[in-house]
Design a protein around this motif. Structure first.
Motif: not given
Ligand code: ATP
Length: 399
Positions: A95-97, A99-102, A65
């Motif tokens: 853990e949080t962040g 990248g799972k949702t991404t 990003f």
């Molecule tokens: N659109 C975006 N622009 C910039 N950074 C992003 C964007 N979407 C996600 N991120 C960053 O990418 C990283 C991974 O985010 P993501 O939401 O995929 O993690 P996650 O494992 O799903 O976290 P959680 O368990 O808290 O949902 C984080 O640092 C987040 O801030």
């Protein structure tokens, strides 16, 4: 329009299969291993049956990003691999962040990857653009289920209108045919079709999540991406929804990706698990094996922090945490293993060279670990074996 509009338009297929309401009367958390795999998804590396062709195969996926102020982009996923077979449930943890949702968004085409491939039935859907991409999304082959059902159910629309919205947008069938399909989808998820006339606010939390799953399955999808689908629910509803997902993947041969922080929920239903740390897959394999005897120190740490998972030779978090000061996190470890700065067992090679994904079991490729010290780090701990020799997860009340 809601979050799943991009994906929810239904395919002009026949009405949903005749309903067989799920029977959520038992816990989805068996005592010795996750719910047995489908025949196409062997649960142990030694299983001899030939796995079916992948439904989804993610290869070398990278996502970054832009930084708000410019400069180097933030790398969020790096070289990620993931395979899901029809009828298989794959858990994604980290853990949080991490990248799972991404990852889920990139699979669904909601985030554009920098590189890599997202093959659905051997077709690279990450490369679709313009009309082809819109047509694919309208086809509804990939559907999302969110933690909060109100992200997919419009509070102002009746449940029936929300569930059938994608079909209506795509112009599938007549109004009566769509209503029939909506009723079929509601039955599929164990709801009385009469709830179609109610507003989401008139349903319980568990019913709302069922309705959001009905909205997904009405499109006759191949793959469900479930982002923390049960974490907002109480224990009883959590079990019911997990059982429903398990039932649907069997009945509809759906591939399902479940993102979850709750390892014990995954242990109850998933066949395989992928462990992400800072956007990299550090370990992936059959969940019974990975949770029983993790081969990566980060996976071991996750499991040590999950009181309901009891693997063989379970290690305590204190045996796994780095004893170096926190400020050791920067320059020295920057070019090597992504977990090195937090790893108790890291050495110079971990600081300098990213580990490759190596086979950790049989058949090769079924269980992979990215660690320079896969075979030796455990020897450096004073292992505290528990009486349990396999994955167990707390049985929650299903009352
Ligand atoms: N659109 C975006 N622009 C910039 N950074 C992003 C964007 N979407 C996600 N991120 C960053 O990418 C990283 C991974 O985010 P993501 O939401 O995929 O993690 P996650 O494992 O799903 O976290 P959680 O368990 O808290 O949902 C984080 O640092 C987040 O801030």
């Amino acid at each position: 329009m809601t979050d799943t509009d991009l994906d929810a338009a239904g395919r002009a297929a026949s009405a949903a299969t005749p309903p067989t309401p799920p029977t959520p009367s038992t816990s989805p958390t068996p005592s010795t291993s996750p719910i047995p795999s489908t025949p196409s998804a062997p649960s142990t590396p030694s299983a001899s049956s030939t796995p079916s062709a992948p439904l989804l195969h993610v290869e070398e996926l990278g996502v970054s990003f832009a930084r708000p102020g410019g400069g180097r982009r933030i790398r969020v996923l790096d070289d990620v691999e993931l395979t899901v077979r029809p009828g298989e449930i794959v858990g994604v943890v980290g853990e949080t962040g991490s990248g799972k949702t991404t990852l889920a968004r990139a699979i669904a085409g909601l985030t554009t990857p920098d590189g890599g491939r997202v093959l659905l039935d051997d077709r690279d859907i990450a490369r679709l653009r313009g009309r082809a991409r819109r047509r694919f999304r309208r086809g509804g082959a990939i559907q999302f289920v969110f933690q909060d059902p109100l992200r997919s159910l419009d509070p102002e629309l009746t449940v029936g209108a929300s569930v059938g919205e994608g079909l209506a947008i795509a112009g599938v069938g007549s109004r009566a045919q769509r209503a029939e399909r909506v009723a079929g989808a509601l039955r599929q998820v164990g709801l009385d079709p009469a709830v179609a006339d109610r507003l989401p606010a008139q349903l319980s939390g568990g019913q709302r999540q069922r309705a959001s799953i009905a909205r997904a399955v009405v499109a006759d999808p191949r793959l469900l991406l479930c982002d923390e689908p049960v974490s907002a629910l109480d224990a009883s509803n959590r079990n019911h929804i997990l059982l429903l997902l398990d039932e649907l993947r069997r009945r509809l041969a759906l591939g399902i990706v479940v993102i979850s922080h709750d390892l014990s929920s995954l242990a109850g239903i998933a066949d395989r698990v992928v462990v992400l740390y800072r956007g990299r897959v550090v370990e992936a394999g059959p969940i019974a094996d990975v949770f029983t005897r993790p081969r990566h120190p980060y996976t071991a740490l996750l499991i040590a922090s999950a009181p309901d998972i009891h693997g063989r030779d379970r290690l305590a978090a204190a045996q796994l945490r780095s004893q170096r000061p926190d400020d050791d996190a920067t320059a020295r470890w920057a070019g090597g293993c992504v977990f090195a700065h937090r790893c108790r067992f890291a050495t110079d090679v971990c600081a300098q060279t990213p580990p490759s994904q190596d086979a950790a079991g049989r058949p090769a490729g079924d269980w992979t670990v990215a660690c320079h010290h896969t075979d030796t780090w455990r020897n450096q701990t004073a292992a505290t074996a528990t009486p349990t020799t396999a994955v167990t997860a707390r049985k929650e009340s299903s009352a």
